[in-house]
Scaffold this active site. Structure first.
Site, PDB file in Angstrom:
ATOM      1  N   GLY A   9       0.795  -1.219   0.000  1.00  0.00           N
ATOM      2  CA  GLY A   9       0.000   0.000   0.000  1.00  0.00           C
ATOM      3  C   GLY A   9       0.827   1.267   0.000  1.00  0.00           C
ATOM      4  O   GLY A   9       0.330   2.337   0.375  1.00  0.00           O
ATOM      5  N   CYS A  26     -20.467   6.492 -23.910  1.00  0.00           N
ATOM      6  CA  CYS A  26     -21.754   7.159 -23.706  1.00  0.00           C
ATOM      7  C   CYS A  26     -22.027   7.313 -22.203  1.00  0.00           C
ATOM      8  O   CYS A  26     -23.000   6.801 -21.661  1.00  0.00           O
ATOM      9  CB  CYS A  26     -22.864   6.354 -24.379  1.00  0.00           C
ATOM     10  SG  CYS A  26     -24.434   7.225 -24.456  1.00  0.00           S
TER      11      CYS A  26
END
Length: 410
Positions: free
Chosen positions: A218, A328
């Protein structure tokens, strides 16, 4: 990589296309490994989910790394890439016992993160070594979607349930050979990481014959010039001292494990796209590209920042553009970003496109997923072909419903 190299790749392989610089992956691996050079046994397991192309897995494995996997498919990809089973750890979440059993039969290290599966697996396979994933209840990470060690997370077994773990281990006589945690991604404050590490050390004391402690990963990487990042060298110095002290207390030299994904491949990646149209509205200049959230969803899904450069005109006069896709949806990559002047046909590059970019791509709007190229020692290698129409239809089954309806009517 130089702009000329990126432009040449776009010309040779088309756009959009992902490009990975092997030299950056290698330097990041060496940087992390060297930060812990004073620990006797260190094992870096690359997080396959970040970027799972087999060529990348082979490259990273050649450096000495194993693999961190979260699905049986990732395990199979690793084996196909030539990684030895004992160099793979399997850390799934919410999968069936049957999937875990199948992976265990391959000789892979199993890491279990819930009490139910732990008891079932331990009852059936008490002699198969198992690692336990602990939830340290530490809120860390750069985004709520990638913060996985907090109290409400679905990941890991709560530290408050250690008595339950010990009861299961005693009742099944199962073998626990590792303790693991992962608090989240994009962690900047190493003190938070060190705090969570102390919780892991306290947990490890409950188990008498461990082989390794896995601290997850991380680490924060920079996304633009001057950006903040995890100080790996300082972290290495501080955790090395504490880890070596713990090994002396424990009475055994343990292996220190990490699972870097983004840290190894993020900065190595570039995503190249062509500008289809430059559109001026009353208040905004849009640069519409031949891609969208189907290829790079991180800016829309996580709000992630990717530096964008016009590699066709890197020294041009800067203007403000909103970079948008052809999907779209409102697939906006960047809003009012200062970029060298863009004209239609230019190639732009998204930086930090190595981790969780292609691996999260889709066929939304029935678009093809792009090609992938590895830049290695001054040469470009195609490592994934661009999809075509056959890829969209190959698993679809054409059922002649109209004929069946006509038959039923007649």
């Amino acid at each position: 990589m130089k702009n000329d190299n990126l432009l040449a790749i776009a010309r040779a392989f088309g756009s959009p296309v992902y490009v990975y610089d092997s030299s950056k992956i290698i330097s990041q691996y060496n940087r992390l490994f060297n930060a812990f050079k004073k620990v006797k046994h260190v094992k870096l397991n690359y997080a396959v989910k970040a970027l799972s192309n087999i060529a990348i897995l082979k490259l990273i494995n050649s450096l000495g790394a194993g693999l961190d996997t979260v699905s049986i498919q990732e395990v199979k990809l690793g084996l196909l890439a030539g990684v030895q089973p004992e160099d793979i750890i399997f850390t799934p979440n919410g999968v069936s016992l049957e999937e875990i059993e199948e992976v265990a039969a391959m000789g892979v290290q199993i890491n279990i993160d819930n009490l139910s599966i732990l008891e079932q697996f331990g009852t059936k396979y008490p002699n198969t070594p198992v690692c336990i994933r602990i939830n340290p209840h530490v809120l860390a990470g750069g985004n709520s979607k990638i913060s996985v060690g907090h109290i409400d997370s679905k990941f890991g077994i709560s530290i408050h349930q250690i008595p339950h773990i010990l009861r299961i281990v005693e009742n099944t006589n199962m073998t626990i050979n590792g303790i693991h945690m992962h608090t989240g991604s994009d962690i900047l404050d190493i003190e938070v990481f060190l705090y969570a590490s102390e919780i892991l050390f306290d947990t490890a004391k409950h188990f008498t014959n461990l082989d390794f402690i896995d601290f997850g990963s991380g680490f924060k990487v920079p996304y633009k010039d001057g950006d903040i990042e995890t100080n790996i060298e300082e972290f290495g110095e501080k955790l090395t001292k504490r880890f070596n002290e713990f090994c002396k207390e424990y009475g055994k030299e343990l292996t220190l494990g990490f699972e870097p994904g983004k840290f190894l491949v993020s900065e190595a990646g570039y995503f190249l796209a062509k500008v289809n149209v430059v559109k001026q509205t009353t208040s905004t200049v849009f640069a519409g590209i031949d891609s969208g959230l189907n290829h790079l969803i991180r800016p829309m899904f996580y709000g992630s920042y990717h530096e964008i450069v016009n590699v066709s005109n890197p020294k041009g006069r800067e203007r403000f553009y909103s970079i948008v896709g052809y999907i779209c949806e409102t697939d906006t990559f960047a809003t009012n970003r200062r970029i060298s002047e863009i004209t239609e046909g230019d190639i732009i590059a998204f930086k930090n496109a190595g981790a969780y970019c292609f691996s999260m791509a889709s066929n939304y709007n029935s678009r093809y997923r792009p090609a992938e190229v590895l830049w290695h020692e001054g040469k470009a290698y195609l490592i994934r072909e661009r999809e075509d129409f056959d890829d969209l239809t190959k698993n679809q089954v054409d059922v002649d419903l109209f004929s069946k309806i006509q038959e039923s009517v007649s």
